[in-house]
Enzyme design. Structure first.
Site, PDB file in Angstrom:
ATOM      1  CG  HIS A 163     -33.502 -17.929  47.478  1.00 11.72           C
ATOM      2  ND1 HIS A 163     -34.697 -17.267  47.588  1.00 11.72           N
ATOM      3  CD2 HIS A 163     -33.087 -17.767  46.200  1.00 11.72           C
ATOM      4  CE1 HIS A 163     -34.992 -16.750  46.417  1.00 11.72           C
ATOM      5  NE2 HIS A 163     -34.049 -17.007  45.565  1.00 11.72           N
ATOM      6  CD  GLU A 267     -32.299 -14.571  47.562  1.00 13.19           C
ATOM      7  OE1 GLU A 267     -33.236 -14.003  46.944  1.00 13.19           O
ATOM      8  OE2 GLU A 267     -31.389 -15.209  46.992  1.00 13.19           O
TER       9      GLU A 267
HETATM   10  O1  TA6 Z   1     -32.607 -14.756  44.379  1.00 12.15           O
HETATM   11  C1  TA6 Z   1     -33.253 -14.090  43.396  1.00 12.15           C
HETATM   12  C2  TA6 Z   1     -33.361 -15.004  42.182  1.00 12.15           C
HETATM   13  O2  TA6 Z   1     -32.109 -15.383  41.734  1.00 12.15           O
HETATM   14  C3  TA6 Z   1     -34.199 -14.319  41.109  1.00 12.15           C
HETATM   15  O3  TA6 Z   1     -33.440 -14.043  39.974  1.00 12.15           O
HETATM   16  C4  TA6 Z   1     -35.350 -15.276  40.858  1.00 12.15           C
HETATM   17  O4  TA6 Z   1     -35.192 -16.024  39.767  1.00 12.15           O
HETATM   18  C5  TA6 Z   1     -35.389 -16.066  42.150  1.00 12.15           C
HETATM   19  O5  TA6 Z   1     -34.072 -16.197  42.530  1.00 12.15           O
HETATM   20  C6  TA6 Z   1     -36.156 -17.341  42.140  1.00 12.15           C
HETATM   21  O6  TA6 Z   1     -35.509 -18.327  41.472  1.00 12.15           O
HETATM   22  P1  TA6 Z   1     -36.269 -19.732  41.258  1.00 12.15           P
HETATM   23  O7  TA6 Z   1     -35.320 -20.588  40.509  1.00 12.15           O
HETATM   24  O8  TA6 Z   1     -36.595 -20.250  42.625  1.00 12.15           O
HETATM   25  O9  TA6 Z   1     -37.530 -19.407  40.481  1.00 12.15           O
END
Ligand code: TA6
Length: 295
Positions: A163, A267
């Site tokens: 990510h 990601e």
């Molecule tokens: O990768 C994008 C995502 O899935 C968004 O929906 C957002 O929630 C982000 O990840 C961050 O997630 P987190 O759980 O780290 O706040």
């Protein structure tokens, strides 16, 4: 382990008292936390500005995810289907990984190897027969390889993501190439399936897109910092593009209200319809290789 480290690598105590591998070599500076096997910093020597973005509001504490760098999402991506109480993005990013080895490559890059075994009491939710191995090459370029092995006698299905949070001059001026023609689930629009008709992805509002069935290399062009970042991947069929914009930034306690213009997530993933099913005794490797050039 400290005695076995090559020059330029040091195992020390980082923020929140968490164990950290600090790297300072002629090719790059980097910081890798054993908590979540979380790469928080990678800065090649020819870059005046960090490549990975980190929130100033990030937590560094056991049981909590770090905001920024490269969190590892596993064994599910996003909320867990049918279990709203489970940690978002799985447990790998909040687990204590083992540092198995650190070596120096002829190219001057440092190779760090870490692992996480499912089933350990401290690692709920990960089926006990799944073993994770993570190998990072940290030098002028960065590469990350996540290998999942099913040591059990039955098939295992999982989602995964590297990510990655990239630091940019101004997200409103960047472009992302390589996703033209791909189908994506627009999470800002209830997951509606859409097609990427424009050649370039641009960011002008909250953006949260899961691109499916794409193994394409993605190129992020950042006029603000005068650089181009190329993300080449293997073993990955999904790509996520995310920027929280204003309201979502304010809603996240570990994300500064005004930090959103300085970051974009691109990601490398296998999520949703691209989840991986591993037969017994089989392995799957997902890799992302990142390099930076001036524009
Ligand atoms: O990768 C994008 C995502 O899935 C968004 O929906 C957002 O929630 C982000 O990840 C961050 O997630 P987190 O759980 O780290 O706040």
């Amino acid at each position: 382990m400290s005695a076995d480290l090559p020059s330029g690598a040091r195992l020390d105590t980082g923020r929140g008292g968490l164990a950290r591998l600090s790297i300072d070599t002629p090719t790059c500076a980097a910081e890798l936390y054993l908590h979540g096997a979380h790469l928080c910093r990678w800065q090649p020597r020819n870059q005046a500005h960090p490549v990975l973005w980190m929130s100033d509001a990030s937590r560094f504490e056991a049981g909590a995810p770090i905001r920024g760098g490269v969190p590892i999402c596993f064994p599910w991506f996003g909320p867990r289907a049918g279990d709203p109480s489970a940690p978002v993005h799985g447990v790998a990013r909040i687990s204590a990984w083992t540092l198995d080895g650190v070596t120096l490559e002829a190219s001057g890059a440092i190779i760090a190897r870490l692992s996480l075994d499912g089933g350990a009491p401290a690692i709920p939710h990960v089926p006990q027969d799944l073993h994770l191995a993570y190998e990072l090459h940290l030098g002028r370029d960065l590469s990350m390889a996540l290998t999942v092995t099913n040591r059990g006698g039955v098939p295992a299905t999982f989602e995964e993501a590297l990510h990655t949070y990239f630091s940019v001059g101004d997200v409103r001026r960047v472009t992302v190439a390589g996703l033209e023609g791909a189908t994506y689930a627009d999470k800002v629009d209830g997951g509606t399936r859409k097609s990427q008709s424009d050649e370039l992805v641009t960011i002008g509002a909250e953006t949260d897109r899961l691109y499916l069935d794409t193994g394409a290399t993605v190129t992020l062009t950042d006029p603000g910092l005068g650089r181009r970042l190329r993300v080449e991947k293997t073993g990955s069929r999904s790509t996520v593009v995310w920027n929280p914009w204003i309201a979502k930034s304010r809603a996240m306690p570990d994300f500064g209200d005004d930090e959103w213009p300085g970051m974009i997530c691109i990601e490398t993933a296998n999520a949703s319809a691209n989840a991986v099913t591993l037969p017994p005794h089989a392995s799957h490797t997902m890799t992302a290789a990142i390099n930076v050039t001036a524009i």
